[in-house]
Write an enzyme that holds these catalytic residues in place. Sequence first.
Site, PDB file in Angstrom:
ATOM      1  N   GLY A   1      31.165 -13.102  19.146  1.00 13.40           N
ATOM      2  CA  GLY A   1      32.287 -13.466  18.251  1.00 13.40           C
ATOM      3  C   GLY A   1      32.978 -14.668  18.125  1.00 13.40           C
ATOM      4  N   GLY A   2      34.361 -14.468  17.244  1.00 10.89           N
ATOM      5  CA  GLY A   2      34.571 -16.341  17.265  1.00 10.89           C
ATOM      6  C   GLY A   2      35.229 -16.928  18.657  1.00 10.89           C
TER       7      GLY A   2
ATOM      8  CD  GLU B   1      30.683 -19.736  13.769  1.00  9.75           C
ATOM      9  OE1 GLU B   1      32.530 -19.097  14.185  1.00  9.75           O
ATOM     10  OE2 GLU B   1      29.965 -20.103  14.325  1.00  9.75           O
TER      11      GLU B   1
ATOM     12  CB  CYS C   1      26.908 -17.807  16.141  1.00 12.16           C
ATOM     13  SG  CYS C   1      25.392 -16.870  17.081  1.00 12.16           S
TER      14      CYS C   1
ATOM     15  CD  GLU D   1      38.130  -4.193  12.405  1.00 16.95           C
ATOM     16  OE1 GLU D   1      38.948  -3.844  13.198  1.00 16.95           O
ATOM     17  OE2 GLU D   1      39.423  -4.446  10.872  1.00 16.95           O
TER      18      GLU D   1
ATOM     19  CE  LYS E   1      35.981  -3.778  18.681  1.00 21.46           C
ATOM     20  NZ  LYS E   1      35.852  -3.565  16.841  1.00 21.46           N
TER      21      LYS E   1
ATOM     22  CB  THR F   1      37.803 -13.391  18.585  1.00 24.33           C
ATOM     23  OG1 THR F   1      38.493 -13.079  17.772  1.00 24.33           O
ATOM     24  CG2 THR F   1      37.983 -11.872  19.184  1.00 24.33           C
ATOM     25  N   GLY F   2      37.439 -15.361  21.644  1.00 21.12           N
ATOM     26  CA  GLY F   2      37.019 -15.073  22.781  1.00 21.12           C
ATOM     27  C   GLY F   2      38.091 -15.683  23.776  1.00 21.12           C
TER      28      GLY F   2
ATOM     29  CD  GLU G   1      25.960 -15.610  25.009  1.00 22.27           C
ATOM     30  OE1 GLU G   1      25.742 -16.618  23.705  1.00 22.27           O
ATOM     31  OE2 GLU G   1      25.334 -15.146  25.869  1.00 22.27           O
TER      32      GLU G   1
HETATM   33  P1  NDP Z   1      36.291 -11.364  15.608  1.00 22.10           P
HETATM   34  O1  NDP Z   1      36.071 -12.627  17.094  1.00 22.10           O
HETATM   35  O2  NDP Z   1      37.682 -11.412  15.648  1.00 22.10           O
HETATM   36  O3  NDP Z   1      34.817  -9.727  16.149  1.00 22.10           O
HETATM   37  C1  NDP Z   1      34.618 -10.321  17.402  1.00 22.10           C
HETATM   38  C2  NDP Z   1      34.457  -8.736  17.443  1.00 22.10           C
HETATM   39  O4  NDP Z   1      35.567  -8.832  18.289  1.00 22.10           O
HETATM   40  C3  NDP Z   1      34.431  -7.295  16.956  1.00 22.10           C
HETATM   41  O5  NDP Z   1      34.138  -6.700  17.339  1.00 22.10           O
HETATM   42  C4  NDP Z   1      36.178  -7.022  16.476  1.00 22.10           C
HETATM   43  O6  NDP Z   1      36.190  -5.995  16.187  1.00 22.10           O
HETATM   44  C5  NDP Z   1      36.641  -8.123  17.890  1.00 22.10           C
HETATM   45  N1  NDP Z   1      38.197  -8.167  18.460  1.00 22.10           N
HETATM   46  C6  NDP Z   1      38.464  -9.005  17.126  1.00 22.10           C
HETATM   47  N2  NDP Z   1      40.338  -9.214  17.781  1.00 22.10           N
HETATM   48  C7  NDP Z   1      39.966  -8.773  19.310  1.00 22.10           C
HETATM   49  C8  NDP Z   1      40.806  -9.068  20.305  1.00 22.10           C
HETATM   50  N3  NDP Z   1      41.925  -9.784  19.897  1.00 22.10           N
HETATM   51  N4  NDP Z   1      39.811  -8.519  21.665  1.00 22.10           N
HETATM   52  C9  NDP Z   1      38.901  -7.969  21.225  1.00 22.10           C
HETATM   53  N5  NDP Z   1      37.921  -8.213  20.717  1.00 22.10           N
HETATM   54  C10 NDP Z   1      38.461  -8.410  19.161  1.00 22.10           C
HETATM   55  O7  NDP Z   1      35.731 -12.481  14.781  1.00 22.10           O
HETATM   56  P2  NDP Z   1      35.882 -12.076  13.035  1.00 22.10           P
HETATM   57  O8  NDP Z   1      35.835 -11.356  12.419  1.00 22.10           O
HETATM   58  O9  NDP Z   1      37.404 -12.277  12.907  1.00 22.10           O
HETATM   59  O10 NDP Z   1      35.418 -13.366  11.988  1.00 22.10           O
HETATM   60  C11 NDP Z   1      36.351 -14.879  12.873  1.00 22.10           C
HETATM   61  C12 NDP Z   1      35.760 -15.373  12.677  1.00 22.10           C
HETATM   62  O11 NDP Z   1      34.649 -15.606  14.024  1.00 22.10           O
HETATM   63  C13 NDP Z   1      34.465 -15.920  11.653  1.00 22.10           C
HETATM   64  O12 NDP Z   1      34.638 -16.475  10.398  1.00 22.10           O
HETATM   65  C14 NDP Z   1      33.498 -16.781  12.685  1.00 22.10           C
HETATM   66  O13 NDP Z   1      33.483 -18.036  12.416  1.00 22.10           O
HETATM   67  C15 NDP Z   1      33.448 -16.462  14.304  1.00 22.10           C
HETATM   68  N6  NDP Z   1      32.889 -15.725  14.408  1.00 22.10           N
HETATM   69  C16 NDP Z   1      31.491 -15.474  14.988  1.00 22.10           C
HETATM   70  C17 NDP Z   1      30.289 -14.843  15.670  1.00 22.10           C
HETATM   71  C18 NDP Z   1      29.435 -15.261  16.541  1.00 22.10           C
HETATM   72  O14 NDP Z   1      28.533 -14.612  16.027  1.00 22.10           O
HETATM   73  N7  NDP Z   1      29.491 -16.401  17.004  1.00 22.10           N
HETATM   74  C19 NDP Z   1      30.902 -13.238  14.817  1.00 22.10           C
HETATM   75  C20 NDP Z   1      31.479 -13.095  14.632  1.00 22.10           C
HETATM   76  C21 NDP Z   1      32.848 -14.163  14.206  1.00 22.10           C
HETATM   77  P3  NDP Z   1      36.745  -5.895  14.646  1.00 22.10           P
HETATM   78  O15 NDP Z   1      36.124  -6.632  13.521  1.00 22.10           O
HETATM   79  O16 NDP Z   1      36.243  -4.322  14.894  1.00 22.10           O
HETATM   80  O17 NDP Z   1      38.045  -6.457  14.355  1.00 22.10           O
END
Ligand code: NDP
Length: 492
Positions: free
Chosen positions: A231-232, A388, A287, A181, A178, A235-236, A253
């Site tokens: 991701g964040g 962050e 990140c 979005e 996935k 969320t992790g 990660e």
């Molecule tokens: P998220 O961690 O929410 O997004 C990363 C991925 O997780 C996207 O595909 C997102 O989908 C998906 N996701 C969101 N919520 C859930 C959930 N409950 N269960 C499973 N998957 C989920 O990052 P954000 O876009 O909200 O950004 C927030 C903060 O996270 C940023 O400001 C930054 O600090 C950090 N971040 C870190 C990243 C890294 O590389 N380490 C990358 C992105 C963000 P969708 O986008 O479709 O909602």
Amino acid sequence: MGHEIKKYKMLIGGEFVNAASGKTREICDPGNGKVVAIVPESSKADIDAAVSQARAAFDHGPWRQTSALDRGKLLFKIADGIRARAAKLAELEVLSCGKPLAEAEYDIADAANCFEFYAGMATKIHGETMQVPANSLSFVVREPIGVCGQIVPWNFPMLMTSWKLAPALAAGNTCVLKPSELTPLTALDLAEIIVEAGIPAGVVNIVTGPGPGCGDVLSAHPQVDKIAFTGGTNTGRQVMAAATGNLKKVSLELGGKNPNIVFADADFEAAVDGALFGAFANQGEVCSAGSRLLVDRKIHKKFVEAMLKKIPNIKLGHGLEEGVKMGPLVSRQHLEKVEGYVAAGISEGAKLVCGGKRPSDAALAKGNFLEPTIFDDVTPAMKIAREEIFGPVLSVIPFDTEEEAIQIANDTEYGLAAGVWSTNINRALRVVRELRCGITWINTYHPTFNEMPWGGYKQSGSGRELGLYGIEAYLEVKQVNINLDEAPIAWY
Ligand code: NDP
């Protein structure tokens, strides 16, 4: 930039399909707000369908019988397919996530390299023979885990998709991926490349939809054996909690608040460049961004002045425009979040020395632009030094001694990356030894190699991607023991 608005379908079970609900989402160019494509907006029913296809492909499909050599050949074909469409993929990356074209081109080339690296790895997944204290031949084989759920963020859409799919496929798994979005376009183009390469139906499924409603369903799904997430950190945490239902394997990660440490004996010009690139590449939406710049007080003022002199070279604009060095942030919502950090920095008393505002150029008003921003005289307790930000905001923290630099560097819940700048290699290595993080650079910042493990200590994640380590995250370990003693054991 009159681009046609393509209506995409997603890949489930070898077919390109719409969402079961028929819902769609508009993908907008963060540089000007224009709609660039329309994609399916999935929900639980689509994730369920994709998982069931991946399950069937793993349990009963031809993939299990596909030799490592043939899996490798298919991955080489995917790499070729990416290269053949590199220009289009790079443009799509710019149009959905905003980065400058040159950076997108680099990402796409690296994505092809990643598939090639793991194409070669497919035939090097070896077992081991063990010496055991018995008349037995005992050995270990490595096998695929099964169905892998993979969740990818918006900052490096194609690269993160490749980091997930390539090792999983090399190891013989099936996948439901996935993308974010906000930035699903290159993953959907990659789906076409994957089908053209001849990967069997159901082995790779790419489902577009939101985190809540799709990503969470995938993380909790009882038929998924492993979840890999980038991701964040918050969320992790949710992904890890959701994975407990069937105790699926988890690799994460996550975020970072990475120190980039400049000693007074560093090559000054190189360190200035490295500090700016570390903080502002990809708009700081990285990140591993060097978002905390720790500078030896002996050179601190001169160093900040040298950075400020170079700030005008960071041309802000739409990523497809010639000469642009920094694009817009991924969304309006994210821009506002980053602006919130700028306000926090000002109110906590940090010294704003450049940026901090949207550009005055009217041509950029519809994009999510923020000027490259530097705060000086930041103290380690300030919010902008702890959280962050994930945008073009650099916090400069002066230090007096090596010990103090190490203490500030490690004073964070994160542990992803760090940079050290010094011409004294003994000092640089001494500092690296003390740093509690998974990725370190000496006299450089950001280079990332497919051959080297990527991942963090502490709350920056769990497990490693890339390199030989990255394939381990997609393998189970099975021991096989053969009794070589022909006599009964005569225990009873
Ligand atoms: P998220 O961690 O929410 O997004 C990363 C991925 O997780 C996207 O595909 C997102 O989908 C998906 N996701 C969101 N919520 C859930 C959930 N409950 N269960 C499973 N998957 C989920 O990052 P954000 O876009 O909200 O950004 C927030 C903060 O996270 C940023 O400001 C930054 O600090 C950090 N971040 C870190 C990243 C890294 O590389 N380490 C990358 C992105 C963000 P969708 O986008 O479709 O909602």
